[in-house]
Scaffold this motif. Structure first.
Motif, PDB file in Angstrom:
ATOM      1  N   ASP A 604       0.862  -1.183   0.000  1.00 20.74           N
ATOM      2  CA  ASP A 604       0.000   0.000   0.000  1.00 20.74           C
ATOM      3  C   ASP A 604       0.897   1.231   0.000  1.00 20.74           C
ATOM      4  OD1 ASP A 604      -2.044   1.834   0.251  1.00 20.74           O
ATOM      5  OD2 ASP A 604      -2.311   1.521   2.405  1.00 20.74           O
ATOM      6  N   PHE A 605       1.336   1.642  -1.209  1.00 19.42           N
ATOM      7  CA  PHE A 605       2.288   2.741  -1.340  1.00 19.42           C
ATOM      8  C   PHE A 605       1.567   4.026  -1.748  1.00 19.42           C
ATOM      9  CE2 PHE A 605       5.953  -0.284  -2.773  1.00 19.42           C
ATOM     10  CZ  PHE A 605       5.949  -0.865  -1.515  1.00 19.42           C
ATOM     11  N   GLN A 606       2.126   5.149  -1.315  1.00 24.56           N
ATOM     12  CA  GLN A 606       1.622   6.439  -1.768  1.00 24.56           C
ATOM     13  C   GLN A 606       1.848   6.595  -3.271  1.00 24.56           C
ATOM     14  OE1 GLN A 606       3.250   9.788   0.332  1.00 24.56           O
ATOM     15  NE2 GLN A 606       2.422  11.306  -1.074  1.00 24.56           N
ATOM     16  N   ASP A 607       2.980   6.128  -3.757  1.00 20.71           N
ATOM     17  CA  ASP A 607       3.315   6.213  -5.178  1.00 20.71           C
ATOM     18  C   ASP A 607       3.112   4.832  -5.803  1.00 20.71           C
ATOM     19  OD1 ASP A 607       4.286   6.624  -7.699  1.00 20.71           O
ATOM     20  OD2 ASP A 607       6.227   7.447  -7.072  1.00 20.71           O
ATOM     21  N   ILE A 608       1.994   4.646  -6.510  1.00 15.14           N
ATOM     22  CA  ILE A 608       1.698   3.318  -7.064  1.00 15.14           C
ATOM     23  C   ILE A 608       2.600   2.978  -8.254  1.00 15.14           C
ATOM     24  CG2 ILE A 608      -0.694   3.433  -6.275  1.00 15.14           C
ATOM     25  CD1 ILE A 608      -1.495   3.897  -9.213  1.00 15.14           C
ATOM     26  N   ARG A 609       3.415   3.925  -8.701  1.00 16.25           N
ATOM     27  CA  ARG A 609       4.369   3.604  -9.759  1.00 16.25           C
ATOM     28  C   ARG A 609       5.427   2.621  -9.263  1.00 16.25           C
ATOM     29  NH1 ARG A 609       5.939   9.661 -11.371  1.00 16.25           N
ATOM     30  NH2 ARG A 609       5.996   9.681  -9.072  1.00 16.25           N
ATOM     31  N   GLU A 610       5.544   2.499  -7.939  1.00 16.25           N
ATOM     32  CA  GLU A 610       6.501   1.562  -7.364  1.00 16.25           C
ATOM     33  C   GLU A 610       5.908   0.165  -7.185  1.00 16.25           C
ATOM     34  OE1 GLU A 610       7.576   3.544  -3.732  1.00 16.25           O
ATOM     35  OE2 GLU A 610       9.237   4.615  -4.686  1.00 16.25           O
ATOM     36  N   TYR A 611       4.647  -0.015  -7.548  1.00 23.09           N
ATOM     37  CA  TYR A 611       4.017  -1.318  -7.366  1.00 23.09           C
ATOM     38  C   TYR A 611       4.682  -2.402  -8.219  1.00 23.09           C
ATOM     39  CZ  TYR A 611      -0.028  -0.017  -4.458  1.00 23.09           C
ATOM     40  OH  TYR A 611      -0.842   0.359  -3.417  1.00 23.09           O
ATOM     41  N   ARG A 612       5.057  -2.064  -9.421  1.00 19.76           N
ATOM     42  CA  ARG A 612       5.676  -3.066 -10.294  1.00 19.76           C
ATOM     43  C   ARG A 612       6.961  -3.607  -9.664  1.00 19.76           C
ATOM     44  NH1 ARG A 612       4.993  -4.435 -15.413  1.00 19.76           N
ATOM     45  NH2 ARG A 612       3.656  -2.627 -15.820  1.00 19.76           N
ATOM     46  N   GLU A 613       7.769  -2.705  -9.158  1.00 17.11           N
ATOM     47  CA  GLU A 613       9.012  -3.134  -8.522  1.00 17.11           C
ATOM     48  C   GLU A 613       8.727  -3.930  -7.252  1.00 17.11           C
ATOM     49  OE1 GLU A 613      13.261  -1.206  -6.948  1.00 17.11           O
ATOM     50  OE2 GLU A 613      11.695   0.081  -7.820  1.00 17.11           O
ATOM     51  N   ALA A 643      -4.067  -0.375 -14.086  1.00 12.84           N
ATOM     52  CA  ALA A 643      -2.627  -0.405 -13.835  1.00 12.84           C
ATOM     53  C   ALA A 643      -2.274  -1.503 -12.843  1.00 12.84           C
ATOM     54  CB  ALA A 643      -2.165   0.954 -13.319  1.00 12.84           C
ATOM     55  N   LEU A 644      -3.043  -1.630 -11.764  1.00 15.38           N
ATOM     56  CA  LEU A 644      -2.762  -2.651 -10.754  1.00 15.38           C
ATOM     57  C   LEU A 644      -2.911  -4.055 -11.330  1.00 15.38           C
ATOM     58  CD1 LEU A 644      -2.839  -0.183  -8.878  1.00 15.38           C
ATOM     59  CD2 LEU A 644      -4.154  -1.558  -7.251  1.00 15.38           C
ATOM     60  N   GLY A 651      -2.807 -11.011  -6.105  1.00 12.84           N
ATOM     61  CA  GLY A 651      -4.193 -10.578  -6.032  1.00 12.84           C
ATOM     62  C   GLY A 651      -4.272  -9.135  -5.568  1.00 12.84           C
ATOM     63  N   ILE A 652      -5.482  -8.709  -5.262  1.00 15.74           N
ATOM     64  CA  ILE A 652      -5.758  -7.299  -4.947  1.00 15.74           C
ATOM     65  C   ILE A 652      -6.452  -7.202  -3.596  1.00 15.74           C
ATOM     66  CG2 ILE A 652      -7.041  -5.242  -5.640  1.00 15.74           C
ATOM     67  CD1 ILE A 652      -4.728  -5.847  -7.512  1.00 15.74           C
ATOM     68  N   LEU A 653      -6.012  -6.249  -2.792  1.00 10.52           N
ATOM     69  CA  LEU A 653      -6.717  -5.881  -1.565  1.00 10.52           C
ATOM     70  C   LEU A 653      -7.686  -4.768  -1.947  1.00 10.52           C
ATOM     71  CD1 LEU A 653      -6.913  -6.345   1.523  1.00 10.52           C
ATOM     72  CD2 LEU A 653      -5.219  -4.508   1.788  1.00 10.52           C
ATOM     73  N   ALA A 654      -8.961  -5.125  -2.151  1.00  2.00           N
ATOM     74  CA  ALA A 654      -9.947  -4.185  -2.695  1.00  2.00           C
ATOM     75  C   ALA A 654     -10.570  -3.375  -1.570  1.00  2.00           C
ATOM     76  CB  ALA A 654     -11.031  -4.944  -3.455  1.00  2.00           C
ATOM     77  N   ARG A 655     -10.558  -2.050  -1.733  1.00  4.03           N
ATOM     78  CA  ARG A 655     -11.015  -1.164  -0.668  1.00  4.03           C
ATOM     79  C   ARG A 655     -12.280  -0.390  -1.017  1.00  4.03           C
ATOM     80  NH1 ARG A 655      -5.021   0.892   1.288  1.00  4.03           N
ATOM     81  NH2 ARG A 655      -4.773  -0.701   2.905  1.00  4.03           N
ATOM     82  N   ASN A 656     -12.878  -0.682  -2.165  1.00  2.00           N
ATOM     83  CA  ASN A 656     -14.142  -0.040  -2.512  1.00  2.00           C
ATOM     84  C   ASN A 656     -14.944  -0.966  -3.414  1.00  2.00           C
ATOM     85  OD1 ASN A 656     -13.402   0.684  -5.419  1.00  2.00           O
ATOM     86  ND2 ASN A 656     -11.819   1.816  -4.287  1.00  2.00           N
TER      87      ASN A 656
END
Length: 862
Positions: A604-613, A643-644, A651-656
């Motif tokens: 759970d990052f503020q900058d989701i551009r770092e999700y791939r890494e 993007a995610l 998988g995904i932690l879905a919040r909505n």
């Protein structure tokens, strides 16, 4: 989506006087709660379920709809009681219920499929994707989040067939409704249970990068101005909004009368294609009923400085002027300039987009005033004006401009606190209050239902009257005797209109008569009088008639709770050993967690551009890596979901709701997070049907309620967060932009959130971390971590196998110690008491049991 019918004006009601005020001043519908609980305004007087038939008869008899709020989360043990209330509501003819709890929607559908359900703003619905889920579940209307702009409302309206309800006036919560955990976290008073302690209205100090920031008079950093959208009614109609909602179930009936009357004028004018011409006096009157300063809220987009000027947090009324001198126990006041043009600001910040050039506020004997004296906003200096002087003359008429001297009763003010330069506020006008009260306390209705009559009269036949009201009620009545052949005075359309239009103290008003008169018929006036009385009685009876509804004869809850016959997937069966999941907030933190041997991680990052890494490093370490969505999804943010989906996470932690729906449709595994507010087993079952492998228990559950949820559900479905900093406020409002940037929103703020660490210090000295997400929404986390370590043994015994630690800014030994303690706790190597003691000793600000404490002090926040 286009709604061709005139939009509804929906008024709040906390008591019977508020209902009458709404009726007489032009509301189309009223919403109210029950005193048996389960409504989001527990502090309102509310109404007993036994009163429902009488209330609905009164509303329907006057042409209004009535909606009951069942808009809180429901705990498992409460579902049988709620079923009883739903049956009472349906049988009483209530027109709709407002609901937050997803499981409750399913329960209502099973009890009475004919009872309309309006999805409360507490559901946090902000896009057509999330609305689609509510529509499938059974909602027939959605109350959009207050944070939606006009442009977003337009887009949502184009993408859905769901009728949209929008708040247009009243208090604004700084946090998304349904997502505020502050009162629960600090004092056990859950906003999702109608017990908000209004921590957003308290003062906070700003700490940036470890140093205090001097913001001068700006202390109320989380207290928005009130919403006032009277100037935006035409645009909202154009956007397809079906209902304009006024906030205020805790407000007075005079407030209801005042605000409803003005919005009735605005809607009628806009519908007729005319501008709503509100004078400064009209706006002043609305401000006097209640105002923290008026703003368009988020409707015109984000302007964080305008939304939260941060100078006050309670009702201030109207800015009257400023003190120029104090002499002879009188306060000399320079009255405010009468003109405020577009683009100017008042003492509370920028004004709504309006230009008024008439007179300024007035002051007269008996008015209430207060002074800005540096006192706490809840205890200002002020009182009722005893006498007003101008140019040495005692005034008997209101003063509108210039310099005045105000005298007060002996002892009303602490004179040493009153100084030149202080602002003066007019807080009350007894004449206005009296005038408003008269609109709903008289015996003669102020508001009447329009009736149209079509009449046929002929000698030798009964006179036949067909009546139709503007609310759609119609009937046909005939005279008690046949018409005779007139010798002198035959019936005319004028005579019929005059005689049948004598509706006096009834709630009806004759608007038109069309008469088909054959020959020269005549009827005695007494017969017409009896026909008129019968007509009124019949229209009233039909207006109050109960709708035809099918209500299940047997209790439906046991059937809804029937467990699934067989597991559908491998993950439906709980693993034999407990599993510890860790949520990381940065790449550096993730690397420490992976190095510590953890192989089940959420990112759970503020900058989701770092999700791939993050996913790449997780895979390299052999870890399951799941990516968290933002808690809010607006119409232009679907790209985040796409993007995610591309990063190859487990998988995904879905919040909505929109996110859960999206990943289900794309065949991607998902976990429903806490923000989906799973508080009972019916909600857990629904979320599972929507594709969630597991459901994170709501943070509104205390220890016993959590155990109840686990007992009523398949424990393999439930994931429990056992360590975290509670995410208290989740806000569209950006504090970074408001006070650390010259900009007004994310397009021009310079992103101070990327370079500064900010905390808000509360009145007891706790410094709560503030973090921005990818959508520039702010979350304020509790400074003190919450631990459920002491509940873990019982959860394990109940069959729960998935536990989570949510890190915030922990690093190094502090991070490793937390992980090691919970790993050993789940392995049975250490006791819960040992874990609690070591956490308490190792954390600088200690640790709290928070929502999972056995006994909470609900006054702690105060």
């Amino acid at each position: 989506m286009t709604h061709r019918s005139k939009p509804e004006l929906l008024a709040p009601a906390g008591d019977r006087d508020c209902i009458r005020a709404a009726i007489e001043n032009g509301a189309d519908a009223v919403y109210f709660g029950l005193d048996s609980g389960f409504n989001a305004r527990a502090r309102a007087k509310n109404f007993a379920p036994a009163e429902l038939p009488e209330i609905m008869a009164e509303l329907h008899g006057r042409g209004l709809a009535g909606y009951v709020t069942l808009n809180t989360l429901i705990f498992p043990s409460e579902l049988p009681e709620v079923e009883t209330h739903v049956r009472e509501v349906a049988a009483a003819g209530v027109d709709a219920v407002l609901v937050q709890d997803l499981g409750l929607v399913r329960l209502i559908r099973a009890i009475c499929p004919d009872l309309p359900i309006h999805a409360s703003t507490q559901m946090t619905l902000t896009s057509s994707q999330s609305i689609a889920a509510a529509q499938e579940l059974g909602a027939s209307r959605v109350v959009l989040a207050r944070e939606c702009s006009l442009d977003e409302i337009h887009r949502i309206g184009r993408e859905t067939t769901m009728p949209l309800e929008v708040f247009v006036h009243g208090a604004l919560c700084v946090a998304y409704s349904g997502q505020c955990l502050t009162s629960e976290s600090l004092g056990g008073r859950s906003a999702n249970r109608g017990q908000c302690a209004q921590a957003c209205r308290l003062p906070y100090d700003l700490v940036c990068d470890g140093r205090d920031v001097d913001l001068g008079e700006q202390k109320y950093l989380l207290s928005p101005q009130d919403l006032a959208a009277f100037d935006l009614i035409p645009q909202l109609i154009e956007a397809g909004v079906c209902s304009f909602k006024i906030e205020g179930r805790l407000k007075t009936p005079e407030y209801v009368a005042n605000i409803v009357r003005h919005y009735r004028q605005a809607i009628d004018a806009a519908w007729a294609g005319r501008p709503a011409e509100f004078s400064p006096r009209d706006v002043e009157e609305m401000e006097l009923s209640f105002s923290r300063g008026f703003s368009p809220g988020w409707l015109q987009g984000c302007d964080h400085k305008m939304l939260v000027p941060a100078l006050s947090s309670s009702k201030r009324g109207v800015l009257l002027g400023h003190v120029t001198a104090v002499r002879r126990e009188r306060v000399v006041v320079q009255l405010r300039s009468p003109t405020l043009r577009v683009g100017q600001t008042n003492a509370n910040g920028p004004l709504p987009d309006q230009a008024h050039t008439e007179c300024g506020p007035t002051i007269k004997r008996g008015d209430g005033v207060s002074f800005d004296c540096g006192q706490p906003v809840d205890d200002p200096q002020g009182g009722r004006v005893y006498e007003v002087f101008q140019n040495g003359r005692l005034l008997t008429e209101p003063a509108t401009s210039g310099v005045v001297e105000l005298a007060f009763a002996h002892g009303a003010l602490t004179w040493s606190e009153i100084r030149p330069g202080q602002r003066v506020w007019k807080t009350d006008d007894p004449e206005l209050t009296s005038r408003l009260r008269k609109t709903f306390t008289g015996t003669v209705p102020q508001r009447r239902t329009v009736v149209h009559l079509a009449i046929r009269a002929a000698p030798g036949q009964l006179l036949e009257v067909s009546a139709t009201t503007e609310s759609g009620v119609s009937c046909v009545l005939s005279s008690a005797q046949a018409c005779e052949l007139a010798r002198k005075h035959p019936l005319t359309e004028e005579t019929l209109s005059e005689q049948l239009g004598r509706l006096g103290a009834t709630p009806f008003e004759l608007r038109s008569v069309t008469a088909e008169i054959v020959g020269r018929p005549m009827l005695p006036l007494s017969v017409l009088g009896k026909l008129r009385h019968a007509l009124v009685a019949r229209l009233t009876e039909l207006s109050q008639a109960l709708p035809t509804r099918v209500i299940a004869e047997e209790r439906v809850l046991p059937k809804l709770r029937t467990p699934e016959d067989t597991p559908r997937q491998a993950w439906d069966v709980a693993p034999s050993k407990p599993r510890l999941w860790v949520l990381c907030r940065s790449l550096a933190q993730l690397r420490e967690v992976l190095a510590a041997g953890m192989r089940l991680v959420y990112v759970d990052f503020q900058d989701i551009r770092e999700y791939r890494e993050a996913v790449s490093e997780g895979h390299a370490a052999g870890a399951e890596t799941w990516l968290a969505t933002p808690r809010i999804q607006k119409p232009d943010e679907m790209g985040i979901f796409h993007a995610l989906a591309k990063h190859g996470a487990k998988g995904i932690l879905a919040r909505n709701m929109g996110g859960l729906r999206f990943y289900r449709e794309h065949g991607i595994r998902a976990i429903a997070d806490f923000s989906l507010n799973c508080a009972n087993d019916l909600t857990a079952r629904y979320l599972r049907e929507q594709g969630a492998e597991r459901v994170t228990a709501s943070y509104d559950l205390n220890r016993e309620q959590l155990f109840d949820l686990v007992a009523a559900s398949n424990p393999a479905w439930v994931e429990v967060v056992v360590h975290q900093h509670m995410p208290m406020f989740h806000m569209e409002h950006c504090v970074f932009c408001a006070v650390l940037s010259p900009g007004t929103n994310k397009t021009n703020c310079g992103r101070p959130c990327d370079t500064h660490q900010v905390k808000l210090r509360d009145r007891i000295g706790m410094e709560h971390p503030l973090v921005a997400d990818v959508g520039c929404r702010n979350t304020l986390f509790n400074a003190v971590p919450q631990s459920a370590a002491e509940a873990v043994p019982q959860l394990l015994a109940a069959g729960v196998r998935n536990f989570r630690v949510e890190l915030l800014d922990a690093a190094g030994h502090a991070l490793l110690d937390v992980l090691d303690l919970y790993r050993r706790l789940l392995a049975g190597v250490v006791t819960a008491k040992e874990v609690w003691s070591k956490l308490q000793a190792s954390n600088r600000v200690g640790v709290t049991r928070g929502t999972l404490e056995e006994r909470r002090n609900p006054l702690a926040i105060l």
